[in-house]
Scaffold this motif. Structure first.
Motif, PDB file in Angstrom:
ATOM      1  N   SER A 190      53.664   2.557 -89.166  1.00  0.00           N
ATOM      2  CA  SER A 190      52.710   1.446 -89.185  1.00  0.00           C
ATOM      3  C   SER A 190      53.482   0.136 -89.247  1.00  0.00           C
ATOM      4  O   SER A 190      54.191  -0.126 -90.218  1.00  0.00           O
ATOM      5  N   VAL A 234      55.986   8.551 -86.803  1.00  0.00           N
ATOM      6  CA  VAL A 234      54.941   7.550 -86.599  1.00  0.00           C
ATOM      7  C   VAL A 234      55.099   6.479 -87.676  1.00  0.00           C
ATOM      8  O   VAL A 234      55.282   6.793 -88.857  1.00  0.00           O
ATOM      9  N   ALA A 259      55.958  13.917 -87.828  1.00  0.00           N
ATOM     10  CA  ALA A 259      55.024  14.858 -87.224  1.00  0.00           C
ATOM     11  C   ALA A 259      55.357  16.281 -87.664  1.00  0.00           C
ATOM     12  O   ALA A 259      56.514  16.600 -87.946  1.00  0.00           O
ATOM     13  N   VAL A 317      46.247  11.635 -86.643  1.00  0.00           N
ATOM     14  CA  VAL A 317      46.858  10.604 -87.474  1.00  0.00           C
ATOM     15  C   VAL A 317      45.764   9.629 -87.851  1.00  0.00           C
ATOM     16  O   VAL A 317      45.045   9.113 -86.978  1.00  0.00           O
ATOM     17  N   VAL A 319      44.722   6.035 -89.763  1.00  0.00           N
ATOM     18  CA  VAL A 319      45.382   4.759 -90.038  1.00  0.00           C
ATOM     19  C   VAL A 319      44.417   3.792 -90.714  1.00  0.00           C
ATOM     20  O   VAL A 319      43.611   3.129 -90.039  1.00  0.00           O
ATOM     21  N   ALA A 354      55.502   8.511 -91.134  1.00  0.00           N
ATOM     22  CA  ALA A 354      55.160   9.916 -91.335  1.00  0.00           C
ATOM     23  C   ALA A 354      55.819  10.737 -90.234  1.00  0.00           C
ATOM     24  O   ALA A 354      55.798  10.350 -89.064  1.00  0.00           O
ATOM     25  N   LEU A 402      49.897   9.355 -79.157  1.00  0.00           N
ATOM     26  CA  LEU A 402      48.661   9.027 -79.857  1.00  0.00           C
ATOM     27  C   LEU A 402      47.588   8.668 -78.835  1.00  0.00           C
ATOM     28  O   LEU A 402      47.829   7.871 -77.929  1.00  0.00           O
ATOM     29  N   PHE A 414      49.429  12.228 -91.266  1.00  0.00           N
ATOM     30  CA  PHE A 414      48.843  13.300 -90.467  1.00  0.00           C
ATOM     31  C   PHE A 414      47.830  14.048 -91.325  1.00  0.00           C
ATOM     32  O   PHE A 414      47.993  14.169 -92.546  1.00  0.00           O
ATOM     33  N   ASP A 415      46.789  14.558 -90.673  1.00  0.00           N
ATOM     34  CA  ASP A 415      45.845  15.390 -91.409  1.00  0.00           C
ATOM     35  C   ASP A 415      46.511  16.724 -91.728  1.00  0.00           C
ATOM     36  O   ASP A 415      47.567  17.053 -91.166  1.00  0.00           O
ATOM     37  N   PHE A 440      46.973  13.507 -81.941  1.00  0.00           N
ATOM     38  CA  PHE A 440      48.417  13.477 -81.704  1.00  0.00           C
ATOM     39  C   PHE A 440      48.821  14.764 -81.005  1.00  0.00           C
ATOM     40  O   PHE A 440      48.635  15.853 -81.536  1.00  0.00           O
ATOM     41  N   ASN A 469      49.751   5.811 -92.303  1.00  0.00           N
ATOM     42  CA  ASN A 469      49.482   6.620 -91.106  1.00  0.00           C
ATOM     43  C   ASN A 469      49.785   8.100 -91.327  1.00  0.00           C
ATOM     44  O   ASN A 469      50.597   8.691 -90.625  1.00  0.00           O
TER      45      ASN A 469
END
Length: 362
Positions: free
Chosen positions: A111, A109, A102, A169, A171, A100, A189, A162-163, A184, A160
């Motif tokens: 995973s 970011v 930012a 973030v 996960v 994802a 993080l 972002f809201d 973040f 992962n």
């Protein structure tokens, strides 16, 4: 003035170890009236390009490589949709499964599903030209593994995002039955005040989706085929479980695992895919509370719908059937009862696992 073309980018598994038949990343031109896909390029030199992310400018495409340890950056020719490769960057670990960008556009970011001591979440810087720097942070995920002997040996982050406010973030971790919550800021993080939400034992949280207007998030649990509806506090990142429902019709008694989840653009429905039942579950959303009510499910028109997504204008849903090598297109305004719904178009594509779109036409 002529509308800009709409392109779709599809990542596919490619290796024998994955029993895959894909060729890499396929570029399609999208006909948003008919829902058809016209193939214009296949980037066939990439191994297992799975999850994809397009930057806000629409000129850089990022992909992780399943079972590998790399992230690739491809330039996007916005006139033709074609993809020349720019860079391959090591992200450590093994089997990165999601990425994802930012909101500031300066960090990625990722995973990492299978690190040496279990999965981790990593952050890489993005330079002004879109290229990636080396990993600048790696976060371990603490906790006790779940009870599933094969699927839960250690931490296994799978997603992962972002809201919507870009401050947190989240996960979902299939191995630990937790959804981790990180603040973040400045490319770093840090665990939020509530560092995780503990899910039901053996649930295997896989992906999540936010409601566009309500303070709610929805977690799809892979191993027990359920959705966990949660309240979400945008100021603190706090998650609170509200409700849990099966993604499977009550008459289905076979084996199945949930995979993808999406909230409709108007916030009225939540969708989830079932691999085994080979269907898309549909839930109605209570406009006041965000709670869900089972509506029905429709057949995915293929085997193993690992991924699905709605097109930018919201007219169609594309379902990627990994094991029958096709992408089925459904009309979202189809008045046909869900259990009788059929695709309006189908496109051959080997082992498809992710699809993203360029900017909407027009």
């Amino acid at each position: 003035m002529t509308a800009a073309p709409l392109f779709a980018y599809v990542g596919s598994r490619t290796t024998r170890e994955r029993n895959a038949r894909g060729d890499g990343i396929t570029v399609f031109r999208v006909d948003e009236e008919r829902g058809t896909l016209d193939r214009i390029q296949t980037v066939d030199y990439l191994t297992n390009p799975s999850f994809l992310a397009l930057n806000a400018a629409g000129d850089r495409l990022y992909t992780v490589h399943g079972d590998g340890h790399e992230v690739c950056v491809l330039a996007v020719d916005q006139a033709t949709g074609k993809l020349p490769l720019m860079q391959t960057q090591d992200c450590g670990g093994r089997n990165p499964v999601h990425l994802a960008i930012a909101p500031d556009g300066r960090h990625l970011v990722v995973s990492d599903h299978l690190g040496q001591q279990g999965g981790t979440v990593v952050v890489l810087p993005i330079a002004p030209d879109g290229l990636l720097g080396p990993v600048q942070q790696r976060m371990a995920l603490p906790g006790e593994p779940g009870p599933h002997r094969k699927e839960q040996p250690f931490a296994k982050p799978h997603f992962n995002p972002f809201d919507p406010g870009g401050r947190f973030v989240l996960v979902p971790d299939k191995g630990l039955d937790k959804v981790f919550i990180f603040a973040f800021e400045d490319g770093q993080l840090t665990p939020a005040a509530q560092p995780w939400l503990q899910c039901r034992e053996g649930a295997g949280p896989r992906h999540l989706a936010f409601h566009p207007t309500l303070p709610c998030a929805y977690v799809v649990n892979e191993l027990d085929s359920t959705i966990l509806a949660c309240g979400f506090d945008a100021a603190t990142g706090r998650l609170q479980g509200l409700q849990i429902l099966s993604t499977l019709p009550e008459q289905f008694v076979g084996n199945s695992r949930a995979a993808e989840i999406e909230v409709s653009r108007d916030g009225r429905h939540v969708y989830a895919s079932n691999r085994g039942a080979d269907s898309i579950a549909v839930f109605d959303v209570d406009a006041a509370t965000g709670r869900l009510c089972w509506r029905d499910a429709f057949a995915s028109a293929g085997r193993t719908p690992r991924f699905f997504t709605s097109a930018p204008l919201g007219r169609h849903m594309y379902v990627l059937n990994e094991d029958s090598d096709d992408i089925a297109c459904f009309a979202l305004d189809d008045p046909t009862p869900l259990d009788a719904r059929r695709p309006i178009a189908s496109t051959a594509c080997g082992s498809p696992v992710c699809m993203v779109f360029s900017a909407p036409a027009g």
